[in-house]
Scaffold this active site. Structure first.
Site, mmCIF file in Angstrom:
data_model
loop_
_atom_site.group_PDB
_atom_site.id
_atom_site.type_symbol
_atom_site.label_atom_id
_atom_site.label_comp_id
_atom_site.label_asym_id
_atom_site.label_seq_id
_atom_site.Cartn_x
_atom_site.Cartn_y
_atom_site.Cartn_z
ATOM 1 N N ARG A 73 -17.093 9.996 -42.518
ATOM 2 C CA ARG A 73 -15.879 10.419 -41.829
ATOM 3 C C ARG A 73 -14.745 9.555 -42.381
ATOM 4 N NH1 ARG A 73 -18.174 14.453 -40.586
ATOM 5 N NH2 ARG A 73 -18.657 15.221 -38.495
ATOM 6 N N ARG A 129 -30.797 10.348 -42.108
ATOM 7 C CA ARG A 129 -31.376 11.587 -42.654
ATOM 8 C C ARG A 129 -30.756 11.946 -44.006
ATOM 9 N NH1 ARG A 129 -30.901 12.946 -36.806
ATOM 10 N NH2 ARG A 129 -28.703 12.969 -37.329
ATOM 11 N N ILE A 130 -29.421 11.958 -44.069
ATOM 12 C CA ILE A 130 -28.760 12.371 -45.317
ATOM 13 C C ILE A 130 -28.823 11.245 -46.350
ATOM 14 C CG2 ILE A 130 -26.597 13.173 -46.354
ATOM 15 C CD1 ILE A 130 -25.912 14.344 -43.540
ATOM 16 N N GLU A 135 -7.170 15.281 -41.684
ATOM 17 C CA GLU A 135 -7.635 16.486 -42.383
ATOM 18 C C GLU A 135 -6.935 17.702 -41.791
ATOM 19 O OE1 GLU A 135 -11.922 16.602 -42.224
ATOM 20 O OE2 GLU A 135 -12.138 14.678 -43.235
ATOM 21 N N ASP A 161 -14.898 13.088 -49.583
ATOM 22 C CA ASP A 161 -14.981 14.420 -48.987
ATOM 23 C C ASP A 161 -14.310 14.456 -47.623
ATOM 24 O OD1 ASP A 161 -15.934 17.148 -48.912
ATOM 25 O OD2 ASP A 161 -17.457 16.524 -47.465
ATOM 26 N N HIS A 188 -13.698 18.277 -47.266
ATOM 27 C CA HIS A 188 -14.747 18.221 -46.240
ATOM 28 C C HIS A 188 -15.709 19.410 -46.374
ATOM 29 C CE1 HIS A 188 -15.724 16.627 -41.955
ATOM 30 N NE2 HIS A 188 -16.811 17.073 -42.562
ATOM 31 N N ILE A 189 -16.373 19.457 -47.541
ATOM 32 C CA ILE A 189 -17.265 20.595 -47.830
ATOM 33 C C ILE A 189 -18.724 20.167 -47.947
ATOM 34 C CG2 ILE A 189 -15.574 22.086 -48.944
ATOM 35 C CD1 ILE A 189 -16.754 20.939 -51.673
ATOM 36 N N GLY A 190 -19.060 19.004 -47.367
ATOM 37 C CA GLY A 190 -20.426 18.488 -47.510
ATOM 38 C C GLY A 190 -21.507 19.531 -47.262
ATOM 39 N N SER A 191 -21.372 20.303 -46.202
ATOM 40 C CA SER A 191 -22.431 21.266 -45.848
ATOM 41 C C SER A 191 -22.027 22.703 -46.156
ATOM 42 C CB SER A 191 -22.735 21.143 -44.348
ATOM 43 O OG SER A 191 -21.576 21.471 -43.597
#
Ligand SMILES: NC(=O)C1=CN([C@@H]2O[C@H](COP(=O)(O)OP(=O)(O)OC[C@H]3O[C@@H](n4cnc5c(N)ncnc54)[C@H](O)[C@@H]3O)[C@@H](O)[C@H]2O)C=CC1
Ligand SMILES: O=C(O)C(=O)CO
Length: 322
Positions: free
Chosen positions: A239, A157-158, A268, A263, A287-290
């Site tokens: 990931r 999807r992404i 983390e 990311d 880790h700010i993808g979304s």
């Protein structure tokens, strides 16, 4: 009739809480430290559903939870959860596909541009007062993005949204490596399915967008990095453990590849002494993808809809099937 009871391991936006409250009674975990496994087991024994985004869940956790019907995570990735183990105890696992695709693809393009054009590195030079004639010398030149070859590992999807940007915005050629062929993407974007080695050898920018599984753990290690072009950029939005970070640090230190834009990380948050922090040829985001206000709210709402449906004894829309 009594409402079902759900547990929320973290706060949610007011609009989402109000939706949950319309259908369920709820408890929110409001302590700074996460609940221990024992505390969580006890809570879940008295819950019909749980939103556990930042936690994890397996068979052992839910085996004595007779009431529990659903565990919802407000993420699309579900590598911290065991859907098969949960299903053995009739507990659905649900995630939040689709609602974050465009936002994550935007961030990935930010990483592509920053890594290729050294934006993060040169931003720091300007901030540190090091803008001199030398800042624009050839050794600090970046790499073009326009018309270059993008290799996407994980055309889901992404991944497809990244490819759309690459093709429509940057006129790039696209290679992809995926479990299955994607004929529509091939037709629409001229994307070509290739073996992993070919993708690594021929791409200028390699983007990782696979889920973390046993098969994808350390998918990119020393050998794979050695196949990439010396001018290539590696981008990880998937990931952390998909890359063997030790091998990547070595490849970045010896300039075996041009750079990395990341990311996600094996650990983390990144520890303060992590070697990535002293490398110049990296762009690092936490880790700010979304992480935009609208997308995070949409994810929370989708997770809440799944939670409520499951708690009410219905089949949620986004049941993870494994
Ligand atoms: N950095 C961030 O904030 C975010 C990270 N993610 C990560 O991105 C992942 C992908 O998300 P979606 O695109 O929604 O998932 P998806 O399931 O739509 O796409 C993943 C693709 O990877 C392919 N794939 C799986 N295993 C493979 C393997 N061993 N070799 C080659 N291809 C393989 C699948 O066939 C699928 O086409 C998530 O699982 C999550 O871990 C997702 C959202 C935000
Ligand atoms: O949804 C996910 O899998 C994330 O990593 C955060 O958006």
């Amino acid at each position: 009739m009594n409402k079902p009871h759900v547990f929320l391991a973290q706060s949610v936006p007011d609009s989402v809480l109000s939706y949950i409250a319309d259908h369920c009674d709820y408890t929110i975990w409001d302590k700074d430290e996460k609940p221990t496994t024992e505390q969580l087991k006890e809570i879940l024994r008295h819950s019909d559903g749980a939103l556990l985004t930042s936690l994890s869940a397996d068979e052992e956790l839910v085996k004595n939870c007779e009431r529990l019907k659903v565990i919802s995570t407000a993420t699309v990735g579900y590598d911290r959860f065991d859907p098969i183990g949960l299903a053995k105890h009739n507990v659905y696992l649900t995630n939040t596909p689709y609602v974050l695709d465009e936002t994550v693809a935007d961030l990935l393009f930010g990483l592509i541009l920053s890594g290729s054009r050294r934006i993060a590195e040169l931003h720091k030079e300007v901030i540190d007062g090091n803008w001199t004639d030398k800042t624009t010398q050839p050794s600090l030149y970046g790499q073009d993005v326009y018309k270059k070859t993008l290799g996407i590992i994980g055309m889901g999807r992404i991944g497809e949204k990244v490819v759309h940007r690459a093709k429509e915005g940057f006129n790039m050629s696209v290679l992809y490596h995926n479990r299955s062929a994607r004929p529509e993407a091939e037709e629409r974007y001229g994307a070509k399915k290739v073996e992993l080695d070919t993708l690594l050898e021929e791409s200028d920018i390699v983007v990782l967008m696979v889920p973390l599984t046993e098969e994808t753990t350390h998918l990119i290690g020393k050998e794979e990095l050695s196949k990439m072009k010396q001018t290539a950029l590696l981008v990880n939005g998937a990931r952390g453990p998909v890359i063997d970070e030790k091998a990547l640090i070595e490849a970045l230190t010896t300039n075996e590849i041009f750079g990395a834009a990341l990311d996600v990380f094996e650990q983390e948050p990144l520890p303060s002494n992590h070697p990535f922090l002293s490398l110049k040829n990296v762009t690092l985001t936490p880790h700010i993808g979304s992480a935009t206000a609208a997308t995070r709210e949409a994810m929370a709402m989708r997770a809440a809809e799944n939670l409520v449906a499951g708690a009410l004894g219905k089949t949620p829309v986004d049941v993870v099937k494994k």
